[in-house]
Design a protein around this motif. Structure first.
Motif, PDB file in Angstrom:
ATOM      1  N   MET A  48       4.481   5.012   6.972  1.00 41.42           N
ATOM      2  CA  MET A  48       3.606   5.472   7.192  1.00 41.42           C
ATOM      3  C   MET A  48       3.505   7.251   6.344  1.00 41.42           C
ATOM      4  N   ALA A  49       4.618   7.603   6.183  1.00 45.20           N
ATOM      5  CA  ALA A  49       4.559   8.856   5.356  1.00 45.20           C
ATOM      6  C   ALA A  49       4.236   8.692   4.002  1.00 45.20           C
ATOM      7  N   LEU A  50       4.606   7.443   3.522  1.00 49.01           N
ATOM      8  CA  LEU A  50       4.342   7.230   2.210  1.00 49.01           C
ATOM      9  C   LEU A  50       2.851   6.941   1.932  1.00 49.01           C
TER      10      LEU A  50
ATOM     11  N   LYS B  39      -2.652   9.155   0.336  1.00 45.64           N
ATOM     12  CA  LYS B  39      -4.076   9.165   0.630  1.00 45.64           C
ATOM     13  C   LYS B  39      -4.228  10.777   0.343  1.00 45.64           C
ATOM     14  N   ARG B  40      -3.267  11.714   0.572  1.00 45.21           N
ATOM     15  CA  ARG B  40      -3.594  13.179   0.294  1.00 45.21           C
ATOM     16  C   ARG B  40      -3.567  13.091  -1.299  1.00 45.21           C
ATOM     17  N   GLU B  41      -2.784  12.696  -2.053  1.00 45.05           N
ATOM     18  CA  GLU B  41      -2.876  12.416  -3.539  1.00 45.05           C
ATOM     19  C   GLU B  41      -4.235  12.159  -4.062  1.00 45.05           C
ATOM     20  N   LYS B  42      -4.682  11.177  -3.502  1.00 47.23           N
ATOM     21  CA  LYS B  42      -5.955  10.632  -3.753  1.00 47.23           C
ATOM     22  C   LYS B  42      -7.276  11.528  -3.719  1.00 47.23           C
ATOM     23  N   LYS B  43      -7.051  12.335  -2.434  1.00 51.72           N
ATOM     24  CA  LYS B  43      -8.165  13.474  -1.910  1.00 51.72           C
ATOM     25  C   LYS B  43      -7.971  14.675  -3.259  1.00 51.72           C
ATOM     26  N   ARG B  44      -6.906  14.999  -3.355  1.00 44.72           N
ATOM     27  CA  ARG B  44      -6.782  15.977  -4.505  1.00 44.72           C
ATOM     28  C   ARG B  44      -7.167  15.661  -5.539  1.00 44.72           C
TER      29      ARG B  44
ATOM     30  N   GLU C 246       0.792  -1.206  -0.204  1.00 45.65           N
ATOM     31  CA  GLU C 246       0.093  -0.030  -0.083  1.00 45.65           C
ATOM     32  C   GLU C 246       0.886   1.187  -0.027  1.00 45.65           C
ATOM     33  N   ALA C 247       2.269   1.320   0.567  1.00 40.71           N
ATOM     34  CA  ALA C 247       2.741   2.259   0.811  1.00 40.71           C
ATOM     35  C   ALA C 247       3.771   2.381  -0.585  1.00 40.71           C
TER      36      ALA C 247
ATOM     37  N   ILE D  38      12.581  -3.505   1.519  1.00 46.13           N
ATOM     38  CA  ILE D  38      11.607  -2.483   1.715  1.00 46.13           C
ATOM     39  C   ILE D  38      11.898  -1.141   1.764  1.00 46.13           C
ATOM     40  N   VAL D  39      13.170  -0.784   1.924  1.00 47.14           N
ATOM     41  CA  VAL D  39      13.779   0.795   1.539  1.00 47.14           C
ATOM     42  C   VAL D  39      14.063   0.792   0.293  1.00 47.14           C
ATOM     43  N   VAL D  40      14.455  -0.245  -0.613  1.00 53.16           N
ATOM     44  CA  VAL D  40      14.676  -0.015  -2.132  1.00 53.16           C
ATOM     45  C   VAL D  40      13.149   0.311  -2.505  1.00 53.16           C
ATOM     46  N   ALA D  41      12.191  -0.496  -2.317  1.00 54.32           N
ATOM     47  CA  ALA D  41      10.722  -0.165  -2.673  1.00 54.32           C
ATOM     48  C   ALA D  41      10.263   1.338  -2.478  1.00 54.32           C
ATOM     49  N   ALA D  42      10.727   1.735  -1.243  1.00 57.31           N
ATOM     50  CA  ALA D  42      10.274   3.033  -0.845  1.00 57.31           C
ATOM     51  C   ALA D  42      11.240   4.052  -1.830  1.00 57.31           C
TER      52      ALA D  42
END
Length: 409
Positions: A396-398, A403-408, A307-308, A358-362
């Motif tokens: 959590m930041a990702l 979520k903010r991008e989806k709202k916009r 999800e992130a 996971i860091v590489v995915a981020a």
């Protein structure tokens, strides 16, 4: 005596030239013109963005139309006169102040006309036979006069939505194809430069791809997305040509090597000499090959990580259904991002195999926000060695950013 039709609103409400123009257009309509009120309403709902009407305002218009007894709007008797209480009930219990605001918005959009009585009350005056002679309320005649205009706007909106849907589908298909083809080319060691032309390696191809993706707006019209879709289509075609050329060259080399082996392998016992001996024949110190270790259990579920960081799934040939799939895809993405083997090994030692993946995915998810993926990973490795880095805040930041991008959007 001929009754006078009100043209100005009651009280402190002002009259604008737009209101006058709307009344003139409604008055000029042919009296025999008839429209289906719910068909007009559906067209208005489709084209509401062009009209500037909100969803709540259209809910009030829906309630007003329900007070007209006939399905067809025709003739002069198109004034409805419900009380605010009854209108609010049919508008799903809307508050009086909200109701008045949306009624004013419908008037400003040119969808209805106020026909206010001398005291502002809504009522109908009937004649001796019981027929309505004069009504004060909201005139629905603009819906009849502008029916063709509303339908034309609705058709344009539907065409724009269809074009946007098609270009988005095209971009999605190109993104999936490009990501998986890059992963295949990296794993199979396909050459990207032929005859001195082309990108240096698959990491450069991946940078070209991410450069196009970073210019992809989150919410845009089809005209803005078309150039991006065209670039992705061209890039997908070029990558496919690289893979097809590699397959053709492999077929040629395989045919040549088969011919050479047929000439050289005249000894029938040659193949048996190449077979490995049994475990006993290999000596007492020989050990069976160790099986790959299972990835350790982590505090973060795979679903949360995806999800992130959803972009990493584009590079998986068969999807990511478990941690082993995730580790394999992360290893491919690592080389695409230009992370050196030494930086990757140091990260795995400091963080662990799975947290490093996971860091590489981020890093992949953040894209152009990180100038140097290798340098960023080394910095996180240093913090992990000092005990100053944990995965939770990064994930959590990702998730919050998405979520903010989806709202916009």
């Amino acid at each position: 005596m001929q009754p006078h039709s009100s043209t100005t609103p009651f009280g402190r409400r002002s009259l604008t030239l737009a209101h006058v123009a709307n009344q003139a257009a409604a008055k000029a309509r042919p009296p025999e013109k008839a429209v289906h009120k719910w068909q007009v309403f559906r067209a208005i709902c489709t084209a509401r963005a062009r009209l500037g009407a909100s969803e709540r305002a259209l809910a009030v218009l829906d309630a007003l139309l329900s007070f007209h007894p006939e399905t067809t709007l025709i003739g002069e008797g198109l004034i409805v006169f419900p009380s605010n209480q009854q209108l609010a009930l049919r508008a799903h219990g809307m508050a009086p102040a909200t109701l008045r605001r949306h009624l004013a918005a419908l008037v400003d959009c040119g969808l209805i006309i106020r026909r206010d009585s001398p005291n502002g009350k809504r009522f109908a005056r009937k004649g001796q036979g019981g027929a309505i002679e004069m009504a004060f309320g909201f005139d629905l005649s603009p819906l009849v006069a502008r029916a063709e205009e509303f339908e034309a706007w609705a058709e344009e909106v539907r065409a724009e939505e269809r074009a946007l849907r098609l270009v988005r589908e095209r971009i999605t298909l190109c993104r999936r194809d490009i990501a998986k083809m890059i992963a295949t080319g990296t794993e199979e060691g396909v050459l990207t430069r032929r005859s001195g032309q082309g990108p240096a390696d698959w990491a450069e191809v991946h940078r070209l791809y991410r450069g196009v993706i970073e210019r992809l707006p989150r919410s845009a019209a089809s005209e803005e997305l078309e150039p991006v879709a065209e670039e992705l289509t061209l890039l997908a075609d070029e990558i496919l040509n690289l893979l097809e050329s590699h397959i053709k060259s492999q077929k040629t080399s395989v045919n040549e090597s088969q011919t050479e082996r047929h000439i050289q392998n005249s000894n029938p016992n040659h193949l048996t000499e190449l077979e490995p001996g049994s475990r006993e024949s290999q000596g007492p110190n020989s050990e069976p090959p160790s099986e790959p270790s299972r990835p350790p259990q982590q505090a973060y579920p795979l679903g949360m990580v995806l999800e992130a960081c959803p972009d990493i799934a584009d590079y998986a040939k068969g999807g990511i259904s478990n941690w082993r799939d995730f580790l394999g895809v992360a290893a491919v993405v690592r080389s695409m991002l230009g992370i050196s083997p030494s930086a990757w090994e140091a990260a795995q030692i400091a963080m662990g195999e799975l947290p490093a993946a996971i860091v590489v995915a981020a890093i992949l998810q953040r894209g152009a926000a990180i100038a140097s993926a290798g340098g960023y990973l080394r910095e996180l490795t240093r913090k992990a060695e000092l005990g100053e880095f944990t995965l939770g805040p990064m994930l959590m930041a990702l998730i919050g950013s998405r979520k903010r991008e989806k709202k916009r959007a």
